[in-house]
Design a protein around this motif. Structure first.
Motif, PDB file in Angstrom:
ATOM      1  N   VAL A 228       0.630  -1.085  -0.127  1.00  0.00           N
ATOM      2  CA  VAL A 228       0.092  -0.012  -0.041  1.00  0.00           C
ATOM      3  C   VAL A 228       0.850   1.298  -0.022  1.00  0.00           C
ATOM      4  O   VAL A 228       1.653   1.398   1.012  1.00  0.00           O
ATOM      5  N   VAL A 229       0.675   2.094  -1.104  1.00  0.00           N
ATOM      6  CA  VAL A 229       1.603   3.264  -1.052  1.00  0.00           C
ATOM      7  C   VAL A 229       1.048   4.448  -0.304  1.00  0.00           C
ATOM      8  O   VAL A 229       1.643   5.022   0.386  1.00  0.00           O
ATOM      9  N   TRP A 230      -0.204   4.421  -0.377  1.00  0.00           N
ATOM     10  CA  TRP A 230      -1.058   5.332   0.298  1.00  0.00           C
ATOM     11  C   TRP A 230      -2.418   4.844   0.611  1.00  0.00           C
ATOM     12  O   TRP A 230      -3.003   4.149  -0.387  1.00  0.00           O
ATOM     13  N   SER A 231      -3.148   5.239   1.525  1.00  0.00           N
ATOM     14  CA  SER A 231      -4.519   5.110   1.742  1.00  0.00           C
ATOM     15  C   SER A 231      -5.156   6.412   2.229  1.00  0.00           C
ATOM     16  O   SER A 231      -4.564   7.268   2.880  1.00  0.00           O
ATOM     17  N   ILE A 232      -6.434   6.421   1.964  1.00  0.00           N
ATOM     18  CA  ILE A 232      -6.997   7.592   2.678  1.00  0.00           C
ATOM     19  C   ILE A 232      -8.828   7.214   2.692  1.00  0.00           C
ATOM     20  O   ILE A 232      -9.361   6.704   1.803  1.00  0.00           O
ATOM     21  N   LEU A 233      -8.897   7.558   3.944  1.00  0.00           N
ATOM     22  CA  LEU A 233     -10.519   7.382   4.233  1.00  0.00           C
ATOM     23  C   LEU A 233     -11.254   8.517   4.017  1.00  0.00           C
ATOM     24  O   LEU A 233     -10.931   9.474   4.411  1.00  0.00           O
ATOM     25  N   LEU A 234     -12.010   8.452   2.738  1.00  0.00           N
ATOM     26  CA  LEU A 234     -12.699   9.676   2.383  1.00  0.00           C
ATOM     27  C   LEU A 234     -13.641  10.168   3.113  1.00  0.00           C
ATOM     28  O   LEU A 234     -14.604   9.854   3.765  1.00  0.00           O
ATOM     29  N   ARG A 235     -13.537  11.431   3.520  1.00  0.00           N
ATOM     30  CA  ARG A 235     -14.413  12.268   4.345  1.00  0.00           C
ATOM     31  C   ARG A 235     -15.842  12.128   4.011  1.00  0.00           C
ATOM     32  O   ARG A 235     -16.753  12.131   4.641  1.00  0.00           O
ATOM     33  N   THR A 236     -16.086  12.206   2.447  1.00  0.00           N
ATOM     34  CA  THR A 236     -17.312  12.188   2.078  1.00  0.00           C
ATOM     35  C   THR A 236     -17.961  10.841   2.193  1.00  0.00           C
ATOM     36  O   THR A 236     -19.170  10.779   2.046  1.00  0.00           O
ATOM     37  N   LEU A 237     -17.340   9.719   2.310  1.00  0.00           N
ATOM     38  CA  LEU A 237     -17.826   8.544   2.265  1.00  0.00           C
ATOM     39  C   LEU A 237     -17.778   7.782   3.672  1.00  0.00           C
ATOM     40  O   LEU A 237     -17.808   6.735   3.873  1.00  0.00           O
ATOM     41  N   ARG A 238     -17.834   8.796   4.701  1.00  0.00           N
ATOM     42  CA  ARG A 238     -17.967   8.549   6.149  1.00  0.00           C
ATOM     43  C   ARG A 238     -18.891   8.721   6.559  1.00  0.00           C
ATOM     44  O   ARG A 238     -19.844   9.701   6.186  1.00  0.00           O
ATOM     45  N   LYS A 239     -19.745   8.068   7.361  1.00  0.00           N
ATOM     46  CA  LYS A 239     -20.899   8.208   8.210  1.00  0.00           C
ATOM     47  C   LYS A 239     -20.998   9.397   8.888  1.00  0.00           C
ATOM     48  O   LYS A 239     -20.122   9.928   9.724  1.00  0.00           O
ATOM     49  N   SER A 240     -21.998  10.440   8.564  1.00  0.00           N
ATOM     50  CA  SER A 240     -22.053  11.540   9.261  1.00  0.00           C
ATOM     51  C   SER A 240     -23.435  11.783   9.229  1.00  0.00           C
ATOM     52  O   SER A 240     -24.398  11.114   8.785  1.00  0.00           O
ATOM     53  N   GLU A 241     -23.644  13.041   9.896  1.00  0.00           N
ATOM     54  CA  GLU A 241     -25.168  13.453  10.238  1.00  0.00           C
ATOM     55  C   GLU A 241     -26.024  13.715   8.781  1.00  0.00           C
ATOM     56  O   GLU A 241     -27.036  13.324   8.752  1.00  0.00           O
ATOM     57  N   VAL A 242     -25.150  14.314   8.039  1.00  0.00           N
ATOM     58  CA  VAL A 242     -25.875  14.801   6.689  1.00  0.00           C
ATOM     59  C   VAL A 242     -25.869  13.482   5.785  1.00  0.00           C
ATOM     60  O   VAL A 242     -26.864  13.437   4.691  1.00  0.00           O
ATOM     61  N   CYS A 243     -25.156  12.699   5.965  1.00  0.00           N
ATOM     62  CA  CYS A 243     -24.758  11.536   5.026  1.00  0.00           C
ATOM     63  C   CYS A 243     -24.817  10.149   5.626  1.00  0.00           C
ATOM     64  O   CYS A 243     -23.868   9.634   6.401  1.00  0.00           O
ATOM     65  N   GLU A 244     -25.913   9.542   6.222  1.00  0.00           N
ATOM     66  CA  GLU A 244     -25.928   8.571   7.111  1.00  0.00           C
ATOM     67  C   GLU A 244     -25.498   7.125   6.458  1.00  0.00           C
ATOM     68  O   GLU A 244     -24.818   6.438   7.271  1.00  0.00           O
ATOM     69  N   TYR A 245     -25.594   6.928   5.310  1.00  0.00           N
ATOM     70  CA  TYR A 245     -25.708   5.401   4.786  1.00  0.00           C
ATOM     71  C   TYR A 245     -24.314   5.704   3.390  1.00  0.00           C
ATOM     72  O   TYR A 245     -25.097   5.357   2.351  1.00  0.00           O
TER      73      TYR A 245
END
Lengths: 177, 983
Positions: free
Chosen positions: B508-525
């Protein structure tokens, strides 16, 4: 015999010139040797000799001119042996069949040079020679064609034709997820 | 001299004749390929840490994997990947030697041998109703000396013998119409608690020996309930009411049911949020999540609730673990200032911490989703704890003594989409310095290789050579190579994490957990959908980094708004992210790029409006220029319609959006719904390169391929034959295939296969399509090939036109020009069923193609396209044979050497992608599923390069030797000449 007389080259070679008789004047001729017979050169004899030579030359020139015929037959046999599939042997034979006439044609003058004589008519043999060699060349080209190595078909010209560009663009498909 | 040349020629010949073998040698494994094994996100974990023997943890995952992991290093001892429909519901250990799994909605119970993972027994459990599935292995519950396993599945309670899986008794609850929630065991009686409807609480007592019903009681609750029943201890339950504002406490005392109601607002002042009961099993306690807090609430014997603790920013709470007689511990984790605080507490003694640790966890791993704890006895007889954490990005960590002992990137088990990126161009200075530094190593390596070639290497040398080849630093460098073998594979995983993998060694050269694809109040699933190449700089824009576009959606249904992320492919930084108001139904990468080589993308929403990205004036200008040439089509498989659309103009909308465009319908193809259903569509890859449009036949004849990117292959099945194989008779099954032009909607080709059915897997490349389906009459799978030719070009056959270049075959063409199409097709039997089909792609499209078939055995088979050539006949002529046409056979051969995965399996294979290398002969192949596999293949062998193990030292040595020999022989011949002359 004297060393150092008539030496040629860079000292590596030496030789005695027996024909040079200027230095051996004071020595008596060996018995039975007549100096006079050497000087006796009949002009009629020489003309006869020259005629014979030019005849011989003309004959030889015709022979040389006909030599490619044998070659042609030989080549034809070889080609028949090689078959019509493309592989190392058949390609080699075909290219030698092409190369031989071409090189022969290039050196037409050189080949007939020994027979050059103002009395000998060399045009005929030369023409024959050229014709035969052209025949050989034709045979080679025919073989090349038979092997499929000549670009005489449409397929030879379009095989790497890039595909045409499209004016329209269309994308889409089944709805995502 | 001539002799020397001859020797050299022979040497060259011998060199070229090596390495002509098609398959792989044993020592070539791992040279160009890598294989990584994963398990997926852990759902259940059971520790098995005896004093003797290897310590292990047994896990079941969301990828339906049962695995035994080494607790020391995190390696896999054994692993079983169950089918995609075989979801694991429960996992436990029975008798100390069997791993018991319950799967397929509680209908299959299996026992695996703990040390080696062999299956011991399997028991199918009958039942008629969907219900909760519970696996419960009681301690010391025996029936006729058998240890019992209690399983609830499909509305039935089963008591299964743990020795052989025999069902000892079963009790059907389908007639009682209750939803069983819990088992409680008290000596020889099993209590079953559950709800009938949502407000009637039932309790049943059963004899554990024979399943006889002993007691039956029920109570009507004052309100409806929400969510699941949670057992607090043997006789106490809690459940939320339907408004999620009250907690109902149910107590069973002497067979009597009593209940209490408590308002959440009595426990916490701010109770405005949605309360959720956490499913952790803690004696006398339960955990309630509300507004980012976790409340730990104790239930007294009288049914009163006492708030024990309020944990802020709590991430996860584990189940209780019995550490000694009457002492239970549990763990919870808390997020705080760049660290994770792990607490282990005694359930009954709240004040002290058994363990308190702070661990630094890479923030790209996200939150902790699940914690499982295990204890060990330290040398001073105190209790130590280790915690297994399943993270938000699906990775798995083992934490012990405040350190991460090992971690596994199990997010890579659920790859959704893959794209590639080039590596940075090599900076010259760096390269030279590196070579000088390693010159001695380089020389040594080559001397070793030379020894190997000359077969004078000792066994140690052979080992050293192999090691040298495997860890060759050349293949894992972080720069672009001449052959284009080194690239980055950029993968999007289900967890919303993007990884860049190096093709050389798979790291793995780099990895990023995308903020837009994380559970949040505006974006539940949030769900990740696809990944696209956004910017591929070359030529003038070389100093810019390439970037990729990740398209996601804020929910599982199509009406959810779209989220976009732009990621730098070299550094893995998120350049930009957008949460947009519109939805996404299609993403169309257009064949146009702007001045910075950003590709134009059209995102089409469910209302059939197109949104243009990048949102710049330049992009609009480019699109305006090509306005009338942009089309799109939509396949509506459920109603059997394919529609074609073209751009009409700017959106007429309340909100003015310059980048929004409207469409107008052009054409539609409506398939008769009573006889045809769309089951598969496939189109050509947009980046495929085709070398030539002409196909030369054996008799020097030319056929012109119909090469268009705007073609769609559609396979329709009879409505009755859409199900599994065997549900339809051959008479009522047929398969209709279409090749459709997607610009004009013209059907180019239509063919019916009678007595055949799906599933259809297909691949479209150049002018041909290959598809795989089932023939019901022959009871075998078949593969068919259809090649499409353009007959209207066939009349341009005048050689002189070509000699002079006066033809119009390369001028741009339009789909409206209505070409005259002819097709050639042929079908063959194929033994395997198939998971996916791909085709190799090379840089210029000259190299012949191979089909890559992902077989049901999770391997990848490379099959030459020559086997799927419609010109195959039973007795090909000599000329056809020379061209490479194989005599026709009724079935396609499966040569075991042509498995490119050789002895490995890509478990749970889902997809294969191919990427061209810069070297024309070579194609890079990446297969993904639960495992990942990467290799390079050369369908026509590597005709344009020397093999990797070619010994340059040997070549150099030979040249030096030859030069020396030439010199020596020259001197000798000179001398001989001189002597000759002196004679």
């Amino acid at each position: 015999m004297e060393k150092g007389k008539g030496v040629m080259g860079l000292g590596r070679r030496w030789g005695v010139d027996f024909s040079d008789n200027s230095t051996s004047r004071d020595i008596p001729d060996p018995p039975g040797f007549s100096r006079a017979s050497l000087d006796q050169d009949d002009s009629s004899l020489s003309r006869q000799k020259k005629d014979a030579e030019s005849n011989w030359k003309a004959q030889k020139a015709w022979e040389v001119a006909q030599a490619p015929l044998k070659n042609l037959l030989m080549m034809g046999f070889m080609m028949w042996m090689a078959g019509s599939t493309v592989h190392l042997f058949s390609i080699g034979i075909t290219f030698s069949a092409l190369w031989q006439p071409i090189s022969a044609l290039q050196s037409v003058g050189k080949i007939f040079e020994p027979y050059k004589d103002n009395k000998v008519e060399l045009l005929g043999p030369k023409l024959l020679f050229i014709a035969l060699n052209l025949g050989g060349l034709a045979l080679g080209v025919w073989k090349l064609n038979a092997l499929g190595l000549l670009p005489t078909h449409t397929s030879d010209w379009v095989s790497s034709l890039p595909p045409a560009q499209e004016v329209e663009f269309s994308g889409g498909g089944v709805n995502l997820g | 001299m001539a002799m020397a040349i001859r020797v050299f020629l022979i040497f060259l010949l011998s060199l070229s004749s090596t390495n002509l073998s098609y398959s792989l040698y044993e020592d070539q494994v791992g040279l160009m390929d890598w294989h990584q094994q994963y398990i997926g996100k852990v759902k259940h974990a059971v520790f098995h840490t005896q004093k003797t023997g290897r310590k292990r943890v047994l896990v079941s995952t969301e990828e339906n994997v049962v695995a035994s992991l080494d607790l020391r290093h995190g390696e896999i001892f054994w692993r079983h990947v169950l089918g995609t429909n075989d979801v694991i519901n429960g996992l436990d250990i029975a008798l100390g030697k069997y791993v018991i799994t319950l799967s397929s909605d509680g209908s299959i119970l299996r026992a695996w041998n703990l040390p080696d993972g062999q299956m011991v027994w399997e028991s199918p459990l009958q039942g008629s109703k969907d219900s909760k599935s519970i696996l419960y292995i009681p301690k010391n519950l025996k029936a006729d000396k058998d240890d019992l396993i209690l399983v609830l599945g499909r509305g039935c309670l089963h008591a299964v013998s743990s020795i052989d899986g025999e069902i000892l008794w079963r009790k059907d609850f389908t007639d009682e119409s209750i939803e069983v929630g819990h088992f409680i065991q008290s000596t020889d009686t099993i209590y079953i608690a559950g709800f009938g409807g949502s407000s009637k609480f039932h309790i049943y007592g059963l004899n554990a020996k024979n399943g006889e019903l002993l007691k039956n009681d029920h109570a009507k609750l004052p309100c409806d309930t929400f969510g699941e029943l949670l057992s607090v201890s043997g006789d106490k339950f809690v459940v939320l009411d339907n408004l999620r504002s009250k907690i109902l406490t149910l107590i069973i005392k002497n067979g009597e049911i009593s209940y209490n109601q408590n308002h959440i607002s009595d426990l916490i002042e701010d109770s405005s949020g949605q309360a959720i009961l956490l499913p952790s099993r803690l004696p006398e306690l339960f955990a309630l999540r509300i507004n980012f807090h976790v409340l730990l609430i104790k239930v007294t014997n009288g049914g009163e609730l006492v708030l024990v603790d309020k944990i802020n920013n709590a991430a996860a709470v584990s189940d209780a673990l019995s550490i000694s007689e009457g002492q239970h511990a549990f763990a919870f984790a808390q997020h705080g200032d760049n660290k994770v605080h792990l607490f282990v507490k005694d359930v009954s003694d709240w004040n002290g911490d058994l363990l308190k640790e702070s661990i630094v966890i890479d923030h790209q791993r996200g939150n902790i989703d699940k914690i499982f704890i295990n204890n060990y006895v330290r040398t001073d007889r105190s209790h130590g704890f280790r915690a297994l954490m399943a993270m938000e990005d699906h990775s798995l960590l083992l934490v012990q003594q405040g350190e991460i002992v090992w971690s596994r990137e199990d997010g890579l088990a659920s790859v959704i989409d893959v794209t590639t990126s080039e590596l940075p161009v090599e900076k010259e200075g760096v390269f030279v310095a590196k070579v000088e530094q390693n010159l001695f190593e380089w020389l040594k390596g080559h001397m070793l290789k030379l020894k190997g070639t000359l077969m004078i290497a000792s066994p140690e040398d052979v080992v050293a050579i192999q090691a040298l080849r495997l860890r060759s630093s050349e293949k894992s460098k972080m720069t672009r190579d001449h052959n284009g073998f080194r690239k980055l594979l950029i993968v999007l995983t289900r967890a919303g994490k993007v990884f860049a993998l190096h093709t050389g060694d798979g790291r793995v050269v780099w990895s990023i957990l995308l903020r837009t694809l994380r559970k949040s109040e505006v974006c539940e699933y949030p769900v990740g959908l696809n990944i696209y190449q956004w910017q591929v700089p070359h030529h003038h824009a070389l100093d810019e980094n390439p970037s990729v576009l990740v398209v996601g959606r804020c929910g599982p249904n199509q009406a959810a708004p779209v989220v976009l992320s732009f990621i730098d492919a070299f550094t893995g930084e998120e350049l930009n992210s957008l949460s947009l108001a519109h939805t996404v139904a299609h993403v169309i990468p257009l064949p146009y790029t702007d001045s910075t080589e950003q590709r134009l993308h059209l995102i089409i929403d469910v209302n059939q409006r197109a949104y243009l990205y990048p949102r710049t004036q330049e992009a609009i200008d480019i699109l305006q220029r090509e306005f009338s040439n942009v089309y799109w089509y939509s396949v509506e498989a459920d109603i059997g319609v394919i529609r074609g659309h073209t751009l009409k103009g700017k959106c007429i909308h309340e909100v003015v959006d310059e980048y929004c465009f409207d469409f107008r319908d052009l054409w539609s193809i409506v398939f008769p719904s009573e006889s045809e259903k769309i089951i598969a569509t496939v189109t050509r890859k947009s980046n495929e390169v085709v070398h030539t449009q002409a196909k030369v036949m054996t008799d020097y004849d030319v056929m012109y391929k119909y090469i268009s990117k705007n073609v769609l292959f559609v396979a329709n099945a009879a409505p009755k034959a859409r199900g599994e194989i065997g549900t339809a008779t051959p008479e009522e099954a047929w398969l209709v295939i279409y090749i459709i032009d997607t610009v004009t909607g013209r059907i180019l080709h239509r063919m019916t296969h009678h007595g055949c059915q799906g599933p259809v897997h297909a691949v479209f490349s150049e002018n041909w399509v290959v598809y795989h389906y089932f023939n019901l009459r022959a009871h075998r799978y078949e593969m068919s090939v259809v090649e499409v030719y353009d007959q209207s070009r066939a009349d341009s056959k005048d050689v002189w036109k070509f000699v002079l270049g006066k033809h119009n075959l390369t001028s741009p063409i339009s789909s409206y020009y209505r070409p005259d199409i002819i097709t050639k097709s042929q079908s063959y039997f194929f033994t395997h069923s198939v998971k996916s089909i791909e085709v190799t792609s090379t840089a210029k499209g000259i190299t012949s193609k191979q089909l890559l078939i992902g077989t049901i055995g999770d391997q990848v088979l490379a099959l030459d396209k020559r086997f799927l050539d419609p010109r195959r006949t039973l007795n090909p002529s000599q000329a056809e044979k020379e061209e490479g046409i194989i005599p026709l056979t009724d079935s396609l051969p499966i040569i075991s050497q042509s498995y490119i995965t050789h002895s490995l399996k890509v478990e749970g294979l889902r997809g294969i992608i191919t990427v061209p290398a810069k070297l024309e002969s070579t194609s890079l192949v990446f297969a993904y599923g639960v495992d990942l596999f990467f290799t390079q293949i050369a369908p026509s062998r590597t005709y344009d390069s020397l093999t990797e193990d070619f010994s340059y030292a040997l070549l150099l040595l030979t040249i030096v030797a030859l030069v020396a020999a030439i010199f020596v022989t020259w001197v000798l011949s000179e001398r001989k000449d001189l002597q000759e002359k002196w004679r």
